[in-house]
Design an enzyme around this catalytic site. Structure first.
Site, PDB file in Angstrom:
ATOM      1  N   SER A 138      40.204  36.670  43.544  1.00  0.00           N
ATOM      2  CA  SER A 138      39.973  36.864  42.115  1.00  0.00           C
ATOM      3  C   SER A 138      38.553  36.465  41.733  1.00  0.00           C
ATOM      4  CB  SER A 138      40.981  35.998  41.344  1.00  0.00           C
ATOM      5  OG  SER A 138      40.462  35.562  40.119  1.00  0.00           O
ATOM      6  N   THR A 139      37.939  37.274  40.882  1.00  0.00           N
ATOM      7  CA  THR A 139      36.667  36.855  40.306  1.00  0.00           C
ATOM      8  C   THR A 139      36.844  36.810  38.800  1.00  0.00           C
ATOM      9  OG1 THR A 139      36.030  39.171  40.495  1.00  0.00           O
ATOM     10  CG2 THR A 139      34.995  37.646  42.012  1.00  0.00           C
ATOM     11  N   GLY A 140      36.787  35.636  38.270  1.00  0.00           N
ATOM     12  CA  GLY A 140      36.934  35.470  36.829  1.00  0.00           C
ATOM     13  C   GLY A 140      35.599  35.122  36.206  1.00  0.00           C
ATOM     14  N   LYS A 141      35.646  34.851  34.924  1.00  0.00           N
ATOM     15  CA  LYS A 141      34.423  34.485  34.229  1.00  0.00           C
ATOM     16  C   LYS A 141      33.889  33.144  34.729  1.00  0.00           C
ATOM     17  CE  LYS A 141      35.002  34.482  29.761  1.00  0.00           C
ATOM     18  NZ  LYS A 141      36.313  34.881  29.257  1.00  0.00           N
ATOM     19  N   GLU A 142      34.810  32.259  34.986  1.00  0.00           N
ATOM     20  CA  GLU A 142      34.391  30.904  35.306  1.00  0.00           C
ATOM     21  C   GLU A 142      34.602  30.494  36.756  1.00  0.00           C
ATOM     22  OE1 GLU A 142      35.487  29.725  30.762  1.00  0.00           O
ATOM     23  OE2 GLU A 142      36.935  29.534  32.368  1.00  0.00           O
ATOM     24  N   LYS A 172      38.902  27.621  45.227  1.00  0.00           N
ATOM     25  CA  LYS A 172      38.427  27.964  43.890  1.00  0.00           C
ATOM     26  C   LYS A 172      36.996  27.464  43.735  1.00  0.00           C
ATOM     27  CE  LYS A 172      39.772  27.777  39.003  1.00  0.00           C
ATOM     28  NZ  LYS A 172      40.881  27.515  38.072  1.00  0.00           N
ATOM     29  N   ASP A 190      45.940  26.333  28.668  1.00  0.00           N
ATOM     30  CA  ASP A 190      45.668  27.757  28.912  1.00  0.00           C
ATOM     31  C   ASP A 190      46.919  28.379  29.521  1.00  0.00           C
ATOM     32  OD1 ASP A 190      44.334  30.155  28.968  1.00  0.00           O
ATOM     33  OD2 ASP A 190      43.221  29.728  30.805  1.00  0.00           O
TER      34      ASP A 190
HETATM   35  P1  ADP Z   1      40.479  31.436  36.413  1.00  0.00           P
HETATM   36  O1  ADP Z   1      41.589  32.132  35.649  1.00  0.00           O
HETATM   37  O2  ADP Z   1      39.872  30.325  35.643  1.00  0.00           O
HETATM   38  O3  ADP Z   1      39.489  32.371  36.992  1.00  0.00           O
HETATM   39  P2  ADP Z   1      42.609  30.636  38.212  1.00  0.00           P
HETATM   40  O4  ADP Z   1      42.834  29.250  38.725  1.00  0.00           O
HETATM   41  O5  ADP Z   1      43.586  31.140  37.216  1.00  0.00           O
HETATM   42  O6  ADP Z   1      41.112  30.702  37.686  1.00  0.00           O
HETATM   43  O7  ADP Z   1      42.574  31.602  39.452  1.00  0.00           O
HETATM   44  C1  ADP Z   1      42.353  32.977  39.288  1.00  0.00           C
HETATM   45  C2  ADP Z   1      43.379  33.772  40.063  1.00  0.00           C
HETATM   46  O8  ADP Z   1      43.322  33.440  41.447  1.00  0.00           O
HETATM   47  C3  ADP Z   1      44.800  33.476  39.641  1.00  0.00           C
HETATM   48  O9  ADP Z   1      45.209  34.294  38.600  1.00  0.00           O
HETATM   49  C4  ADP Z   1      45.596  33.746  40.896  1.00  0.00           C
HETATM   50  O10 ADP Z   1      45.882  35.131  41.006  1.00  0.00           O
HETATM   51  C5  ADP Z   1      44.624  33.374  42.002  1.00  0.00           C
HETATM   52  N1  ADP Z   1      44.872  32.018  42.468  1.00  0.00           N
HETATM   53  C6  ADP Z   1      44.309  30.869  42.040  1.00  0.00           C
HETATM   54  N2  ADP Z   1      44.755  29.809  42.692  1.00  0.00           N
HETATM   55  C7  ADP Z   1      45.661  30.276  43.584  1.00  0.00           C
HETATM   56  C8  ADP Z   1      46.494  29.661  44.583  1.00  0.00           C
HETATM   57  N3  ADP Z   1      46.483  28.353  44.796  1.00  0.00           N
HETATM   58  N4  ADP Z   1      47.288  30.462  45.318  1.00  0.00           N
HETATM   59  C9  ADP Z   1      47.295  31.796  45.124  1.00  0.00           C
HETATM   60  N5  ADP Z   1      46.535  32.431  44.211  1.00  0.00           N
HETATM   61  C10 ADP Z   1      45.729  31.683  43.442  1.00  0.00           C
HETATM   62 MN    MN Z   2      43.539  31.799  35.266  1.00  0.00          MN
END
Ligand code: ADP
Ligand code: MN
Length: 508
Positions: free
Chosen positions: A253-257, A281, A397
């Protein structure tokens, strides 16, 4: 550039006291060199700190003071091999310097070094880790974190040269090792290798070859590389090089933060078992997106003292740190969530929720039977109560985006922004969480789902009676203000918001 990049070339190999060196053919375009440049410089910096100029035999990580045992052949051979590797590296460095001169574009021979600087941890990392060892809120109950980050660097170096060197035949056969594996000029000397030692050395040569290939491949093809900056890349690279992680397979996943990667866990150490699959992460170090999150952390008294002193880069690390502490609290309360593996600066490694590289789906993406939907609802209600009462946290959140469905239950993730209920905006955050949860399950056909106000009272144990949203929120803000006034007058927060008796426990 491609020609110049060809490292230990004929220029010095003839002068090398250890004999001829074969070079592997490398294809390295100028663009590759350029993009790697910053990382290389950082590596050099670290290395220079780790190996000050000339190789001093008594100072290696391998030969440590009192326990020098020179009685066994094996030990002597190991020492010699170590010495040789270091000499080789030193020569490589000199050669590198000579080629580069004052040129703006420099060539690195890093890939050809024997003693990798990553094998030792930088002191900066050490301090960083100690900084974050304790949850400042729960000082009496330290989290189970190791004394050091990922481990065994010194040990690694020891085992790296763990096998070695008698029998003229064996010595001759050494030549058949991979060309990059420097065996020195044993052929010319009357060296005798025992079978045992020869086999061990052979094994070592092969495994070094594999390790080397793995590392270089990772560095060149990993998705991780493209999504993160060089410093982060180096951090990730170290995690693979130390053996803590086996491979980083790609980006989830690539999010904003943040950017999240999947990795296969590596070797366990004395104090830590690495899960078979991990999620990494990486909190983004581009500052813009974080500005509007200030209010979460600035007002969190756990971080108050530190906030004012920190630069933006450190604040980003604090997000990672916060996520770690919050996950640990949740873990201790038995809430299904990722388990913390390690925190390094702005990079948090945790267990992976999912299987075979496939992350568990978010609640918003999964279609549940009405039975599972109801089960999920009650589970979440329960988790929100646990989070509030046992962890003293509000997720802040919470929504179907941050809940994963795995193994027949809901897992909570993404808790870097979670705050304590007495945070100046804690109750507002809780109310927002309740609204998301309530709406999701009401739309999802769970008849039992409480409305947002009922849910808020059920979770917090507060008894706000307003029957419309506007009044309800006004009461929430009044409570927050009361708490703030208390802080002003007494210098500390209320430990908790008062409520009328025990809140009802909701269960299936
Ligand atoms: P953000 O939403 O701030 O970018 P997240 O912690 O929600 O960060 O992580 C983004 C995405 O990565 C999640 O929606 C999930 O799909 C995946 N992800 C994050 N942590 C895990 C984990 N421990 N195991 C599996 N997938 C994860
Ligand atoms: Mn998230």
């Amino acid at each position: 550039a491609a020609a110049a990049a060809r490292p230990p070339g004929p220029a010095w190999q003839s002068k090398c006291p250890w004999g001829a060196l074969s070079t592997t053919s490398i294809s390295c375009s100028l663009a590759d060199v350029m993009s790697e440049q910053l990382a290389k410089e950082l590596q050099l910096e670290e290395e220079n700190a780790a190996f000050p100029e000339v190789v001093a035999a008594a100072e290696g990580p391998f030969i440590t003071g009192e326990n020098i045992d020179t009685s066994s052949d094996l030990m002597l051979a190991q020492m010699l091999q170590m010495e040789f590797d270091r000499e080789y590296d030193a020569q490589l460095r000199r050669e590198e310097k000579k080629i580069n001169g004052d040129s703006k574009v420099s060539i690195s021979f890093e890939n050809y070094r024997k003693v990798h600087p990553y094998d030792s941890d930088s002191s900066e990392d050490e301090v960083d880790w100690q900084d974050t060892r304790h949850d400042p809120y729960r000082a009496d109950k330290p989290t189970t974190t190791p004394r050091r980050g990922f481990i065994g660097k010194g040990k690694d170096i020891t085992t790296k040269h763990d096998e070695v060197v008698c029998g003229r035949k064996n010595t001759a056969r050494m030549e058949n090792f991979a060309p990059e594996f420097q065996v020195g000029d044993g052929i010319g000397m009357d060296l005798k290798l025992s079978n045992q030692v020869f086999n061990a050395l052979k094994q070592h040569a092969y495994s070094e070859e594999r390790r080397s290939a793995r590392l270089h491949e990772k560095k060149e093809h990993s998705t991780a590389e493209k999504a993160v900056d060089p410093k982060t890349r180096l951090l990730l690279y170290k995690m693979v090089n130390s053996g803590m992680l086996e491979t980083i397979t790609g980006c989830i996943s690539t999010g904003k933060e943040s950017v999240v990667f999947h990795a296969y866990g590596g070797n366990a150490t004395e104090d830590k078992v690495i899960p078979p699959e991990c999620a990494i992460k990486v909190f983004k170090t581009t500052l813009n997106e974080f500005k509007n999150r200030d209010k979460y952390i600035k007002d969190d008294y756990r971080f108050k003292d530190r906030f004012s002193k920190l630069n933006p880069r450190k604040i980003i690390r604090m997000w990672a740190e916060k996520e770690m502490h919050n996950l640990t609290r949740m873990q201790n309360a038995g809430i299904p969530c990722p388990q913390v593996v390690i925190l390094k600066k702005h990079v948090l490694v945790m267990s992976f929720i999912g299987q075979d590289q496939v992350p568990a789906p978010k609640l918003k993406d999964v279609t549940l039977s009405s039975e599972d939907m109801k089960k999920a609802y009650y589970q979440i209600l329960n988790m929100m109560q646990q989070l509030y009462r046992e962890c003293n946290l509000v997720h802040a959140d919470l929504s179907e985006y941050n809940m994963l469905w795995h193994d027949g239950k809901v897992w909570l993730i993404d808790v870097s922004q979670s705050v304590e209920p007495t945070h100046p905006h804690g109750l507002e955050f809780l109310f927002r969480d309740c609204r998301n949860v309530s709406q999701f399950f009401q739309k999802g056909g769970v008849a039992e789902a409480l409305n947002e106000r009922e849910l808020f009272n059920a979770v917090s144990g507060l008894n706000i009676t307003a029957d419309n949203e506007v009044d309800f929120q006004a009461e929430i803000e009044a409570l927050e203000k009361m708490n703030e006034d208390h802080v002003q007058n007494h210098g500390k927060k209320l430990s908790t918001f008062s409520s009328d008796g025990d809140p009802p426990i909701y269960d299936e």
